[in-house]
Design an enzyme around this catalytic site. Structure first.
Site, mmCIF file in Angstrom:
data_model
loop_
_atom_site.group_PDB
_atom_site.id
_atom_site.type_symbol
_atom_site.label_atom_id
_atom_site.label_comp_id
_atom_site.label_asym_id
_atom_site.label_seq_id
_atom_site.Cartn_x
_atom_site.Cartn_y
_atom_site.Cartn_z
ATOM 1 N N TYR A 165 62.086 48.913 -29.831
ATOM 2 C CA TYR A 165 61.649 47.534 -29.566
ATOM 3 C C TYR A 165 60.276 47.438 -28.892
ATOM 4 O O TYR A 165 59.846 46.356 -28.521
ATOM 5 C CB TYR A 165 62.707 46.757 -28.768
ATOM 6 C CG TYR A 165 63.150 47.433 -27.499
ATOM 7 C CD1 TYR A 165 62.400 47.350 -26.332
ATOM 8 C CD2 TYR A 165 64.328 48.158 -27.480
ATOM 9 C CE1 TYR A 165 62.812 47.969 -25.176
ATOM 10 C CE2 TYR A 165 64.750 48.795 -26.327
ATOM 11 C CZ TYR A 165 63.983 48.687 -25.180
ATOM 12 O OH TYR A 165 64.385 49.317 -24.031
ATOM 13 N N ASP A 177 76.422 49.837 -26.270
ATOM 14 C CA ASP A 177 75.513 50.017 -27.418
ATOM 15 C C ASP A 177 76.304 49.826 -28.712
ATOM 16 O O ASP A 177 75.759 49.390 -29.723
ATOM 17 C CB ASP A 177 74.900 51.428 -27.438
ATOM 18 C CG ASP A 177 73.727 51.549 -26.480
ATOM 19 O OD1 ASP A 177 73.167 50.518 -26.087
ATOM 20 O OD2 ASP A 177 73.390 52.700 -26.123
ATOM 21 N N THR A 235 71.823 55.429 -18.512
ATOM 22 C CA THR A 235 70.977 55.823 -19.627
ATOM 23 C C THR A 235 70.647 57.303 -19.545
ATOM 24 O O THR A 235 71.183 58.029 -18.688
ATOM 25 C CB THR A 235 69.724 54.899 -19.727
ATOM 26 O OG1 THR A 235 69.055 55.189 -20.957
ATOM 27 C CG2 THR A 235 68.772 55.066 -18.563
ATOM 28 N N GLY A 285 70.875 61.141 -32.937
ATOM 29 C CA GLY A 285 70.991 61.222 -31.479
ATOM 30 C C GLY A 285 72.085 60.288 -30.968
ATOM 31 O O GLY A 285 72.989 59.892 -31.716
ATOM 32 N N GLY A 325 68.219 59.436 -38.040
ATOM 33 C CA GLY A 325 68.340 59.989 -36.689
ATOM 34 C C GLY A 325 69.781 60.383 -36.423
ATOM 35 O O GLY A 325 70.716 59.831 -37.033
ATOM 36 N N LYS A 335 74.490 59.912 -19.824
ATOM 37 C CA LYS A 335 75.562 59.183 -20.524
ATOM 38 C C LYS A 335 76.831 59.996 -20.726
ATOM 39 O O LYS A 335 77.901 59.426 -20.928
ATOM 40 C CB LYS A 335 75.060 58.682 -21.879
ATOM 41 C CG LYS A 335 74.103 57.507 -21.766
ATOM 42 C CD LYS A 335 73.717 57.009 -23.150
ATOM 43 C CE LYS A 335 72.836 55.776 -23.038
ATOM 44 N NZ LYS A 335 72.548 55.194 -24.350
HETATM 45 P P1 NAP Z 1 68.039 60.737 -28.849
HETATM 46 O O1 NAP Z 1 69.453 60.935 -28.474
HETATM 47 O O2 NAP Z 1 66.960 61.518 -28.196
HETATM 48 O O3 NAP Z 1 67.956 60.989 -30.461
HETATM 49 C C1 NAP Z 1 66.760 60.845 -31.178
HETATM 50 C C2 NAP Z 1 66.968 61.253 -32.639
HETATM 51 O O4 NAP Z 1 65.721 61.050 -33.325
HETATM 52 C C3 NAP Z 1 67.329 62.722 -32.826
HETATM 53 O O5 NAP Z 1 68.129 62.849 -33.978
HETATM 54 C C4 NAP Z 1 65.954 63.370 -33.054
HETATM 55 O O6 NAP Z 1 65.985 64.563 -33.788
HETATM 56 C C5 NAP Z 1 65.310 62.294 -33.908
HETATM 57 N N1 NAP Z 1 63.859 62.420 -33.891
HETATM 58 C C6 NAP Z 1 63.031 62.478 -32.813
HETATM 59 N N2 NAP Z 1 61.748 62.599 -33.210
HETATM 60 C C7 NAP Z 1 61.770 62.654 -34.574
HETATM 61 C C8 NAP Z 1 60.763 62.793 -35.571
HETATM 62 N N3 NAP Z 1 59.465 62.894 -35.242
HETATM 63 N N4 NAP Z 1 61.139 62.804 -36.869
HETATM 64 C C9 NAP Z 1 62.442 62.694 -37.222
HETATM 65 N N5 NAP Z 1 63.452 62.556 -36.317
HETATM 66 C C10 NAP Z 1 63.115 62.534 -35.016
HETATM 67 O O7 NAP Z 1 67.609 59.202 -28.677
HETATM 68 P P2 NAP Z 1 68.554 57.904 -28.831
HETATM 69 O O8 NAP Z 1 69.169 57.588 -27.538
HETATM 70 O O9 NAP Z 1 69.402 58.103 -30.033
HETATM 71 O O10 NAP Z 1 67.451 56.767 -29.093
HETATM 72 C C11 NAP Z 1 66.669 56.743 -30.270
HETATM 73 C C12 NAP Z 1 65.688 55.570 -30.197
HETATM 74 O O11 NAP Z 1 66.416 54.348 -30.163
HETATM 75 C C13 NAP Z 1 64.805 55.563 -28.943
HETATM 76 O O12 NAP Z 1 63.511 55.154 -29.310
HETATM 77 C C14 NAP Z 1 65.441 54.518 -28.060
HETATM 78 O O13 NAP Z 1 64.503 53.877 -27.209
HETATM 79 C C15 NAP Z 1 65.988 53.538 -29.082
HETATM 80 N N6 NAP Z 1 67.160 52.786 -28.597
HETATM 81 C C16 NAP Z 1 67.113 51.426 -28.627
HETATM 82 C C17 NAP Z 1 68.200 50.686 -28.206
HETATM 83 C C18 NAP Z 1 68.150 49.182 -28.228
HETATM 84 O O14 NAP Z 1 68.919 48.545 -27.501
HETATM 85 N N7 NAP Z 1 67.323 48.577 -29.065
HETATM 86 C C19 NAP Z 1 69.362 51.336 -27.733
HETATM 87 C C20 NAP Z 1 69.387 52.748 -27.745
HETATM 88 C C21 NAP Z 1 68.275 53.458 -28.167
HETATM 89 P P3 NAP Z 1 66.141 65.993 -33.046
HETATM 90 O O15 NAP Z 1 67.549 66.027 -32.555
HETATM 91 O O16 NAP Z 1 65.853 66.957 -34.135
HETATM 92 O O17 NAP Z 1 65.139 66.002 -31.931
#
Ligand code: NAP
Length: 284
Positions: A224, A105, A63, A130, A128, A67
């Site tokens: 979640y 994922d 994680t 990310g 998003g 990654k």
């Molecule tokens: P990440 O790589 O850090 O990407 C986060 C994205 O959200 C980026 O595009 C970021 O924009 C955007 N963002 C952050 N704060 C924001 C705000 N206040 N307003 C608008 N956009 C915002 O994270 P990730 O790995 O993609 O994960 C994202 C979420 O999914 C996390 O909460 C994680 O826990 C969850 N997740 C869940 C699972 C599951 O199995 N259910 C799996 C993976 C991830 P910037 O680039 O501009 O900062």
């Protein structure tokens, strides 16, 4: 033979629900295996990767923030990992020590939404840009290439980067953050993939206008903690079908077990354990 060792490499890893979920699965399957947490500082990822085979570790999940950093250590990577540009699961061959990378994922997310609707999605939007958004785009490109996909991000440049990487595989476009509501209205499948609304800031939502949603849509929040986010409450208030982030967590774990052990994982047992670990009741 002792127990086979598996675990999660990340920094930090302290709040993970994975050990409870994966150890319950191993027990149910009668596998002599144990799953632990390996907090690995960014500066130590090379040492950690070099040590996996020597320590007879059979597999790890990976994680944030490792990654991508693990990629140079892998002898081969799956299409899912290649498309997503990131690895979240590594299998270590017990004899040769060769390591293979996968991204569960991608298939885990796909399973979590295709369980909800069997017919193909015509139009989808992801909020998003990310790692999770990229995994979701990879899943649609691999398993549902006829879907039209939009990615809305506060930094539209990042959404554009994802879109340009997938343009030869799927109809995909970046949407400026200010236009997300209109784009959501036009989508059948809406996926919230930012951390907005995650505990302890669980009153927040990346969308505040309930008018963006309507019945007939499937709306998923991959956050979640909590299971029922403010975003999902808003979508449900307009009659949309909502999906919480727990199923993605469970199915990415189940796909990792399948990758390591070539056996089907006990999804229901894993869901029960994950639910207890995140402390809640499902949103649907
Ligand atoms: P990440 O790589 O850090 O990407 C986060 C994205 O959200 C980026 O595009 C970021 O924009 C955007 N963002 C952050 N704060 C924001 C705000 N206040 N307003 C608008 N956009 C915002 O994270 P990730 O790995 O993609 O994960 C994202 C979420 O999914 C996390 O909460 C994680 O826990 C969850 N997740 C869940 C699972 C599951 O199995 N259910 C799996 C993976 C991830 P910037 O680039 O501009 O900062």
């Amino acid at each position: 033979m002792g127990q086979a060792v598996y675990g999660l490499i990340g920094w930090p890893v302290g709040h993970s629900a994975s050990p409870a979920m994966m150890n319950a699965a191993f027990q149910e399957m009668g596998e002599p295996a144990v799953y632990g947490l390996f907090p690995v500082q960014p500066s130590r990822i090379e040492a950690a990767m070099a040590g996996l085979a020597a320590l007879s570790i059979r597999g790890v999940n990976v994680t944030i923030p490792h990654k991508q950093a693990v990629l140079p250590w892998l002898s081969d990577v799956s299409d899912e990992a290649r498309f997503a540009g990131a690895v979240n699961t590594i299998s270590v061959d017990a004899d040769s020590g060769r390591m293979s990378g996968h991204n569960t994922d991608v298939s885990g997310w796909w399973k979590s939404v295709s369980d909800a609707q069997k017919t193909p999605w015509e139009a989808a939007i992801v909020l998003g840009a990310g790692g999770a958004a990229r995994a979701i785009a990879a899943a649609l490109a691999l398993y549902s290439p006829a879907t039209r996909l939009r990615i809305a991000a506060r930094n539209v440049q990042k959404a554009e980067e994802i879109a340009s990487g997938f343009r030869d595989k799927i109809a995909i476009e970046a949407v400026p953050w200010e236009k997300r509501c209109a784009a959501i209205e036009q989508a059948e499948l809406v996926v919230q993939a930012t951390p907005v609304g995650m505990w302890p800031r669980d009153g927040e939502s990346p969308v505040e206008d309930a008018g963006c949603f309507h019945s007939g849509q499937v709306v998923q929040d991959i956050v979640y903690r909590p299971l029922e986010t403010a975003f999902l409450k808003l979508a449900a208030s307009q009659g949309a079908k909502t999906l919480d982030g727990l199923n993605m967590l469970v199915h990415q774990g189940a796909a990792a077990i399948q990758f390591w052990m070539k056996r089907q994982a006990p999804v229901e047992v894993m869901r029960t354990q994950a639910l207890a670990a995140v402390g809640g009741t499902p949103a649907h």
